[in-house]
Design a protein around this motif. Structure first.
Motif, PDB file in Angstrom:
ATOM      1  N   VAL A  91       0.777  -1.335  -0.140  1.00  0.00           N
ATOM      2  CA  VAL A  91      -0.083  -0.036   0.021  1.00  0.00           C
ATOM      3  C   VAL A  91       1.046   1.148  -0.003  1.00  0.00           C
ATOM      4  N   GLY A  92       0.467   2.251  -0.692  1.00  0.00           N
ATOM      5  CA  GLY A  92       1.249   3.417  -0.628  1.00  0.00           C
ATOM      6  C   GLY A  92       0.622   4.608  -1.035  1.00  0.00           C
ATOM      7  N   ALA A  93       1.253   6.010  -0.672  1.00  0.00           N
ATOM      8  CA  ALA A  93       0.561   7.011  -1.061  1.00  0.00           C
ATOM      9  C   ALA A  93       1.767   7.979  -1.743  1.00  0.00           C
ATOM     10  N   ILE A  94       1.140   8.775  -2.802  1.00  0.00           N
ATOM     11  CA  ILE A  94       2.254   9.388  -3.968  1.00  0.00           C
ATOM     12  C   ILE A  94       1.837  10.895  -3.919  1.00  0.00           C
ATOM     13  N   TYR A  95       2.654  11.859  -3.745  1.00  0.00           N
ATOM     14  CA  TYR A  95       2.371  13.321  -3.699  1.00  0.00           C
ATOM     15  C   TYR A  95       3.201  13.528  -5.075  1.00  0.00           C
ATOM     16  N   THR A  96       2.512  14.337  -6.178  1.00  0.00           N
ATOM     17  CA  THR A  96       3.153  14.685  -7.475  1.00  0.00           C
ATOM     18  C   THR A  96       3.004  16.281  -7.546  1.00  0.00           C
ATOM     19  N   GLU A  97       4.041  16.891  -7.869  1.00  0.00           N
ATOM     20  CA  GLU A  97       3.832  18.407  -7.981  1.00  0.00           C
ATOM     21  C   GLU A  97       4.524  18.555  -9.592  1.00  0.00           C
ATOM     22  N   THR A  98       3.636  19.405 -10.465  1.00  0.00           N
ATOM     23  CA  THR A  98       4.316  19.678 -11.757  1.00  0.00           C
ATOM     24  C   THR A  98       4.958  20.930 -11.541  1.00  0.00           C
ATOM     25  N   ARG A 268       4.955  26.647 -24.348  1.00  0.00           N
ATOM     26  CA  ARG A 268       4.411  25.529 -24.218  1.00  0.00           C
ATOM     27  C   ARG A 268       4.818  24.359 -24.851  1.00  0.00           C
ATOM     28  N   ALA A 269       5.781  24.525 -25.796  1.00  0.00           N
ATOM     29  CA  ALA A 269       6.186  23.514 -26.804  1.00  0.00           C
ATOM     30  C   ALA A 269       7.311  22.706 -25.648  1.00  0.00           C
ATOM     31  N   ARG A 270       7.661  23.440 -24.754  1.00  0.00           N
ATOM     32  CA  ARG A 270       8.698  22.491 -23.770  1.00  0.00           C
ATOM     33  C   ARG A 270       7.841  21.746 -22.935  1.00  0.00           C
ATOM     34  N   ALA A 271       8.087  20.602 -22.562  1.00  0.00           N
ATOM     35  CA  ALA A 271       7.397  19.606 -21.852  1.00  0.00           C
ATOM     36  C   ALA A 271       7.832  20.108 -20.259  1.00  0.00           C
ATOM     37  N   ASP A 272       6.626  19.868 -19.558  1.00  0.00           N
ATOM     38  CA  ASP A 272       6.684  19.888 -18.009  1.00  0.00           C
ATOM     39  C   ASP A 272       7.048  18.891 -17.392  1.00  0.00           C
ATOM     40  N   ILE A 273       7.708  18.901 -16.132  1.00  0.00           N
ATOM     41  CA  ILE A 273       8.264  17.461 -15.441  1.00  0.00           C
ATOM     42  C   ILE A 273       7.525  17.591 -14.092  1.00  0.00           C
ATOM     43  N   SER A 274       7.033  16.412 -13.870  1.00  0.00           N
ATOM     44  CA  SER A 274       6.296  16.077 -12.628  1.00  0.00           C
ATOM     45  C   SER A 274       6.963  15.102 -11.431  1.00  0.00           C
ATOM     46  N   PHE A 290      10.900   7.751  -4.751  1.00  0.00           N
ATOM     47  CA  PHE A 290      11.072   9.034  -5.632  1.00  0.00           C
ATOM     48  C   PHE A 290      10.984   8.913  -6.919  1.00  0.00           C
ATOM     49  N   GLY A 291      10.759   9.878  -7.679  1.00  0.00           N
ATOM     50  CA  GLY A 291      10.798   9.647  -9.087  1.00  0.00           C
ATOM     51  C   GLY A 291      10.234  10.911  -9.956  1.00  0.00           C
ATOM     52  N   VAL A 292      10.319  10.773 -11.035  1.00  0.00           N
ATOM     53  CA  VAL A 292       9.984  12.113 -11.979  1.00  0.00           C
ATOM     54  C   VAL A 292       9.140  11.596 -13.239  1.00  0.00           C
ATOM     55  N   ASN A 293       8.127  12.339 -13.796  1.00  0.00           N
ATOM     56  CA  ASN A 293       7.643  11.980 -14.886  1.00  0.00           C
ATOM     57  C   ASN A 293       8.140  12.855 -15.947  1.00  0.00           C
ATOM     58  N   VAL A 294       8.297  12.470 -17.049  1.00  0.00           N
ATOM     59  CA  VAL A 294       9.166  13.568 -17.961  1.00  0.00           C
ATOM     60  C   VAL A 294       8.131  13.188 -19.333  1.00  0.00           C
ATOM     61  N   PRO A 295       7.290  14.126 -19.933  1.00  0.00           N
ATOM     62  CA  PRO A 295       6.619  13.702 -21.211  1.00  0.00           C
ATOM     63  C   PRO A 295       7.554  13.538 -22.305  1.00  0.00           C
ATOM     64  N   LEU A 296       7.226  12.765 -23.311  1.00  0.00           N
ATOM     65  CA  LEU A 296       8.230  12.696 -24.551  1.00  0.00           C
ATOM     66  C   LEU A 296       7.595  13.494 -25.508  1.00  0.00           C
ATOM     67  N   VAL A 298       7.730  13.880 -28.752  1.00  0.00           N
ATOM     68  CA  VAL A 298       8.142  13.380 -29.820  1.00  0.00           C
ATOM     69  C   VAL A 298       7.084  13.374 -31.166  1.00  0.00           C
ATOM     70  N   ARG A 299       5.830  13.677 -30.851  1.00  0.00           N
ATOM     71  CA  ARG A 299       4.654  13.588 -31.740  1.00  0.00           C
ATOM     72  C   ARG A 299       4.047  15.019 -31.755  1.00  0.00           C
ATOM     73  N   ASP A 300       4.176  15.573 -30.677  1.00  0.00           N
ATOM     74  CA  ASP A 300       3.355  17.216 -30.849  1.00  0.00           C
ATOM     75  C   ASP A 300       4.134  18.128 -30.042  1.00  0.00           C
ATOM     76  N   GLY A 301       4.813  19.104 -30.843  1.00  0.00           N
ATOM     77  CA  GLY A 301       5.614  19.971 -30.168  1.00  0.00           C
ATOM     78  C   GLY A 301       4.794  21.389 -30.405  1.00  0.00           C
ATOM     79  N   ASN A 302       3.407  21.339 -30.241  1.00  0.00           N
ATOM     80  CA  ASN A 302       2.730  22.317 -30.239  1.00  0.00           C
ATOM     81  C   ASN A 302       2.810  23.067 -31.485  1.00  0.00           C
ATOM     82  N   GLU A 303       3.116  22.681 -32.606  1.00  0.00           N
ATOM     83  CA  GLU A 303       3.238  23.223 -33.769  1.00  0.00           C
ATOM     84  C   GLU A 303       1.917  23.855 -34.358  1.00  0.00           C
ATOM     85  N   GLY A 304       0.969  23.263 -33.890  1.00  0.00           N
ATOM     86  CA  GLY A 304      -0.249  23.726 -34.796  1.00  0.00           C
ATOM     87  C   GLY A 304      -0.896  25.150 -33.907  1.00  0.00           C
ATOM     88  N   GLU A 305      -0.676  24.968 -32.507  1.00  0.00           N
ATOM     89  CA  GLU A 305      -1.130  26.319 -31.857  1.00  0.00           C
ATOM     90  C   GLU A 305       0.034  27.500 -31.917  1.00  0.00           C
TER      91      GLU A 305
END
Length: 414
Positions: A91-98, A268-274, A290-296, A298-305
């Protein structure tokens, strides 16, 4: 019997209400009170204020950081098997901050601030145009009041002629047909007075509607169609329009807002880490994770916006140039109208008004002495009436041209 009592009571209350309304003093509408009431009550301005408040609310939201998250987990809950439950479950509890990278929060704040500036400039522009509109409606009502005065003056003149011819007829100096002709002309002028009064009431109703006041209210229009010749520098007016007009400030603010939105979309083209941290209990053991979530990206660099923001920026820059060109054109047009109206007013004051008065006075005197027929009197009176009405219309055009020039320049002309 009861029905009669109820009806009489209703009629009595209606009479009291009507009497109370009639006893209320009429509203006094002068230029200053009209503008002040418009700014305070007009619904278009209130809607513009709400839009400005909404932009400020977006500014508050732009300062906020992303909310953290807290998750709870339960794993390896044994259903069957030889391993004891106490050694197997987790069992566990995880706190995530972006953590936002690329300065996104600062860019959001700058974009929201630019949007607020555009909304404030838009409110000023709505007020600028609204004040000009209500001034023109006030001038319409003022001109209508002058038309009533001219018509009433014509009626009074022919009332005097009727009395004069009545006395002459009783003395036997003129035939009855001559008296009838004058009476018929008086009826025509009476009709003109009523038509002018209807025009005044309609113009007043349009003004009251713009002021968000009750259109059933009694109102009287105060003020005069004054003529104050202005000597203005057209080059200074052109420059002032480019510097002071609120719609140009709106366009400039929209260009700045578009630039800030483009910078934000690029950020916004740069990814946020969590990054995250948590607690986990494995069987009888307590552990940390402990850990970190890093979005990749690789497909959407916010080019449309980014492409949309670039197109919005080009569109805003084009609208800014259109606004500048339109401002200069309005200055030239309003200045030409003011100069033309000024020349006409001076012509009326220097020549036409005096000549019309003299022609009427001479003709009436000749008619009273029996030296002319009624027709020349009618023509002289109509000519004077038309000259006076056209003079007041020219004064109206001069004041309206001045309002248009102030609207084109973006500020009051002293």
């Amino acid at each position: 019997m009861m029905k009669r009592i109820i009806l009489l009571t209703c009629f009595a209350c209606l009479g009291i209400s009507t009497s109370a309304i009639a006893q209320q003093p009429p509203l006094r509408l002068n230029l200053q009170s009209v503008v002040e009431t418009f700014i305070q009550n007009n619904l278009d301005l209130q809607a513009a204020r709400y839009r400005m408040d909404r932009a400020r609310a977006d500014q508050v939201a732009a300062r906020l950081r992303p909310n953290p998250s807290l998750s709870f987990t339960a794993e390896n809950l044994a259903i069957s098997g030889p391993t004891p439950f106490s050694r197997l479950y987790e069992v566990g509890a995880i706190y995530t901050e972006t953590i936002e990278l690329g300065g996104k929060r600062e860019l959001r704040e700058r974009s929201a601030t630019a949007t607020v500036s555009a909304a404030e400039a838009q409110f000023e522009d709505t007020m600028r145009r609204g004040v000009a509109d209500v001034k023109r409606l006030y001038l319409d009502a003022l001109l209508a009041r002058y038309n009533v005065e001219v018509a009433a003056e014509n009626r009074a003149t022919f009332e005097q002629l009727v009395q004069f011819n009545q006395a002459r007829f009783q003395e036997g100096a003129i035939p009855e047909v001559e008296l009838i002709k004058v009476r018929l002309e008086r009826v025509k002028f009476e009709s003109s007075v009523k038509q002018a009064q209807v025009g005044l009431r309609q113009a007043t109703i349009r003004l009251l509607e713009k002021l968000a006041a009750s259109v059933s209210s009694l109102a009287e229009v105060d003020g005069e169609l004054n003529f104050r010749p202005l000597n203005v520098d057209i080059a200074a007016l052109r420059q002032s329009s480019l510097n002071d007009r609120s719609d140009i400030r709106v366009s400039l603010a929209e260009v700045n807002a578009a630039k800030e939105r483009l910078a934000l979309e690029r950020g916004r083209a740069r990814a946020d880490i969590s990054p995250f941290a948590g607690y986990k209990r494995v069987g009888v053991d307590n552990t940390l994770l402990f850990g970190v979530n890093v979005p990749l990206k690789v497909r959407d660099g916010n080019e449309g916006e980014i492409a949309r923001a670039e197109a919005d920026l080009k569109s805003a820059e084009a609208r800014l140039q259109i606004a500048r060109n339109h401002a200069l054109a309005e200055v030239e047009s309003a200045y030409a109208g003011l100069q033309a109206a000024r020349g006409l007013v001076e012509t009326f004051q220097d020549e036409l008004l005096r000549q019309a008065d003299e022609a009427r006075t001479i003709t009436i005197a000749a008619y009273e002495e029996g030296g002319t027929e009624l027709l020349p009197v009618l023509e002289a009176q109509r000519t004077r009436s038309e000259v006076r009405q056209q003079y007041f219309k020219t004064l109206f055009d001069y004041q309206a041209s001045l309002i248009a020039l102030e609207l084109a320049v973006g500020k009051e002309i002293q």
